[in-house]
Design an enzyme around this catalytic site. Structure first.
Site, mmCIF file in Angstrom:
data_model
loop_
_atom_site.group_PDB
_atom_site.id
_atom_site.type_symbol
_atom_site.label_atom_id
_atom_site.label_comp_id
_atom_site.label_asym_id
_atom_site.label_seq_id
_atom_site.Cartn_x
_atom_site.Cartn_y
_atom_site.Cartn_z
ATOM 1 N N ASP A 153 0.830 -1.220 0.000
ATOM 2 C CA ASP A 153 0.000 0.000 0.000
ATOM 3 C C ASP A 153 0.857 1.261 0.000
ATOM 4 O OD1 ASP A 153 -2.326 -1.411 0.014
ATOM 5 O OD2 ASP A 153 -2.728 -1.168 2.145
ATOM 6 N N CYS A 217 -24.528 -3.789 1.322
ATOM 7 C CA CYS A 217 -23.818 -2.531 1.571
ATOM 8 C C CYS A 217 -24.770 -1.485 2.148
ATOM 9 C CB CYS A 217 -23.187 -2.012 0.280
ATOM 10 S SG CYS A 217 -22.279 -0.453 0.521
ATOM 11 N N CYS A 260 -15.591 -0.668 7.514
ATOM 12 C CA CYS A 260 -16.829 -1.445 7.429
ATOM 13 C C CYS A 260 -16.496 -2.801 6.832
ATOM 14 C CB CYS A 260 -17.845 -0.709 6.566
ATOM 15 S SG CYS A 260 -19.403 -1.583 6.309
ATOM 16 N N CYS A 263 -19.721 -6.160 3.504
ATOM 17 C CA CYS A 263 -19.688 -6.943 2.273
ATOM 18 C C CYS A 263 -18.899 -8.237 2.447
ATOM 19 C CB CYS A 263 -19.126 -6.118 1.122
ATOM 20 S SG CYS A 263 -17.421 -5.561 1.341
#
Length: 390
Positions: A153, A217, A260, A263
């Site tokens: 990243d 979602c 979150c 999903c």
């Protein structure tokens, strides 16, 4: 006299295959769950990336648009690159308690990748060790060292398409990489290298007709299969967004204060996902079953101390308060919540952005009180046989 080392151009196909086998074994020994090798041809991804950017789905993540199409051209990022060694590391902690945290609106929900130690430095160091092992083997065979560079990243590179090409999994409709044995609870890292190693075979997509992630979602951020509008995503809203969270999304965030996982939670491929072998990824005691009011009462010194070494620290104390204020506004009415909001509003640790979210939360709490009183009056009227508007 020291014999000069041979150029990497002269390494044989047999030696490259042996080296590839070694790399995958060394990767396991270093704590990675799987290693795969990809070529660097991402040309089919360029049009997709450009369309995503043209739609402004990246929001304030301006770094996604920087460097042009370098993200899809690893050899421009690190000249000489011929292959990308892709690694994944499982992070699902034991006692994740997804249901406990999401069902209790007074508790804080933190994405399960962020409850422990920040993975970036750890994975990058291990990828560097993997590169060093490769060079040691090359030297033992009489070759020059490679030119490798690890990334986690930390560079403009399309890690998910590379991981897919390297056989680590397929791209799910939520845009995450899915592995049949490990689900999606893993981090990705890359080692760019100037060796023509044999590449791995991609696996076939297995989502079929499933759309559970899309339907689950909370903010409808998955605008189409494989396409996420980051501006609607709770992870983006709580982590990447610098300013005020749009009012339309605040009630939908519930008690999710950092990231979150919805999903991933509904994805059937995740049913048998293994727990991490890295104790550093276990959820810290201070964040396990964390009460929203308690977290909201952390001053900046506490926040910095208790999030040291954690990915949470990157958002800073003010955005931490912003996110929790939204969650407090979504929580059931409570005198303790109202008192905490009022006390924090009067402190010198908040700015106008945080105050806006506190005021929104106080308004929500007041609306809850008003609604509760009206409901109580209706119930009392019904019990007495009076009209509902009595």
């Amino acid at each position: 006299m020291v014999k000069p080392l041979n150029s990497l151009d002269s390494i044989s196909a047999i030696e490259l295959q042996k080296l590839s086998n070694h790399i995958k074994q060394w990767g396991l020994e270093l704590g990675f769950a799987q290693i795969g090798i990809s070529d660097i041809d991402l040309q089919p991804e360029e049009a997709k990336l450009q369309q995503w950017l043209d739609n402004d789905y990246h929001g304030e993540m301006h770094y996604m648009a920087n460097h042009g199409m370098m993200r899809a051209r690893p050899n421009e990022l690190h000249p000489g690159t011929q292959r990308v060694i892709c690694a994944r590391m499982d992070y699902l902690p034991p006692n994740a308690m997804f249901g406990t945290h999401l069902r209790d609106p007074n508790l804080a929900y933190i994405s399960r990748y962020a409850g422990g130690r920040d993975y970036h430095k750890m994975m990058r160091n291990r990828l560097k060790k993997l590169g060093q092992k490769i060079d040691q083997q090359l030297e033992a065979w009489g070759y020059n060292p490679s030119n490798f560079r690890p990334f986690v990243d930390s560079a403009p590179i399309l890690e998910r398409p590379l991981a897919e090409k390297a056989g680590l999994g397929w791209t799910g409709k939520h845009s995450l990489i899915l592995n049949q044995q490990a689900g999606s609870w893993f981090f990705l890292g890359e080692l760019l290298i100037d060796l023509a190693l044999p590449v791995d075979i991609p696996v076939a997509e297995q989502c079929n007709t499933c759309v559970a992630c899309i339907k689950s979602c909370p903010t409808d951020a998955i605008v189409a299969p494989y396409t996420v509008d980051a501006r609607r995503c709770i992870s983006y809203l709580t982590i990447e967004l610098q300013g005020a969270i749009p009012v339309e999304f605040r009630p939908l965030m519930g008690n999710r204060i950092y990231g979150c996982d919805d999903c991933q939670l509904v994805c059937p491929v995740n049913n048998q996902a293994p727990l991490t072998q890295e104790s550093d990824f276990h959820t810290r005691a201070s964040l396990s079953k964390a009460n929203l009011v308690e977290l909201f009462n952390w001053d900046e010194a506490q926040f910095l101390r208790l999030t040291e070494g954690s990915p949470i620290r990157r958002i800073g104390h003010k955005r931490w308060l912003r996110n929790i204020a939204v969650a407090l506004g979504n929580a059931p009415q409570s005198d303790a919540i109202i008192a905490a909001l009022q006390q924090r509003r009067a402190s010198d640790e908040v700015d106008e952005m945080v105050i806006e979210h506190i005021d929104w939360a106080l308004m929500r709490q007041q609306q809850t009180i008003t609604t509760s009183r009206k409901t109580a009056r209706v119930i009392k009227a019904v019990e007495k046989g009076l009209p509902r508007d009595a």
